[in-house]
Write an enzyme that holds these catalytic residues in place. Structure first.
Site, short mmCIF file in Angstrom:
data_model
loop_
_atom_site.label_atom_id
_atom_site.label_comp_id
_atom_site.label_asym_id
_atom_site.label_seq_id
_atom_site.Cartn_x
_atom_site.Cartn_y
_atom_site.Cartn_z
N GLU A 61 13.55 -15.71 -27.65
CA GLU A 61 12.52 -15.33 -28.86
C GLU A 61 12.94 -16.49 -30.02
OE1 GLU A 61 10.17 -13.23 -28.53
OE2 GLU A 61 10.69 -12.03 -27.15
N TYR A 85 4.87 -11.08 -16.47
CA TYR A 85 5.93 -10.66 -17.22
C TYR A 85 5.58 -9.34 -18.31
CZ TYR A 85 8.62 -11.08 -21.85
OH TYR A 85 9.58 -10.63 -22.65
N TRP A 106 4.40 -17.96 -26.21
CA TRP A 106 5.44 -17.17 -25.15
C TRP A 106 5.46 -17.91 -23.97
CZ3 TRP A 106 9.84 -15.67 -25.47
CH2 TRP A 106 10.34 -14.86 -24.24
#
Length: 197
Positions: free
Chosen positions: A48, A26, A56
């Site tokens: 988010e 990512y 995350w």
């Protein structure tokens, strides 16, 4: 006070992107890169918001399930979700089952549809792009909010969006290249500013 970490491949990376292979991929291929189109912006905003309070990595590992659950983040489809869809989502172990966040995702799809009359979600978000800042030297130099993320948060809330606090919006701004918080010494530093118009 972590500086960029040089990996076995000889490339410097932000510390969070230097370990787990999912985070590394990512970091190296998406984070800080501009995305295009309404669905891509709605996806990042939604993810988010779901990440708030979680790692995350948890969100990245569930990303394909989120895409399936939210119809590829097609705003018109998600905006039409009803109580039965909410219950379906709350039973979906592939996503984060938090009713407030699920409700916010649907509200945000509806607000995204409404924003089309005012230029659309993408242009709206990008209107809060700050001037470029110097490269942070360590993780401690990376802020969690900015005047622009505070302003974006307020403007989105006024437009009917939910779960879009200043910290979450700053993370969005980092993710899609409005700000470049790749550390000094990271091989991805500068990619956001060179690719965004």
């Amino acid at each position: 006070m972590s500086a960029a970490v040089v990996g076995p491949d000889g490339l410097g990376r932000c510390p969070w992107g230097a370990g787990d292979p999912v985070n590394l991929a990512y970091h190296d291929t998406e984070w800080g890169m501009r995305v295009a189109g309404e669905a891509a912006h709605l996806e990042r905003l939604t993810l988010e918001a779901f990440q708030s309070g979680l790692s995350w990595l948890t969100i990245l590992n569930k990303r394909e399930s989120f895409r399936a659950a939210f119809a590829g983040f097609d705003a018109d489809t998600v905006a039409a979700y009803d109580a039965a869809d909410v219950e379906r989502l709350m039973a979906d172990a592939g996503i984060v089952r938090n009713r407030r966040k699920v409700d916010a995702a649907i509200a945000n799809a509806r607000a995204t549809v409404a924003l089309r009359e005012h230029g659309g979600l993408e242009d709206f978000i990008w209107s809060f792009r700050p001037d470029p800042a110097p490269a942070p030297r360590t993780s401690a130099d990376v802020p969690t909010t900015s005047p622009e993320s505070v302003a974006l948060s307020k403007a989105l809330k006024k437009a009917g969006f939910a779960h879009v606090g200043p910290t979450t919006m700053y993370a969005l701004m980092e993710a899609i290249g409005l700000v470049d918080d790749h550390l000094e010494g990271c091989h991805r530093r500068g990619v956001a500013t060179t690719l965004a118009p």
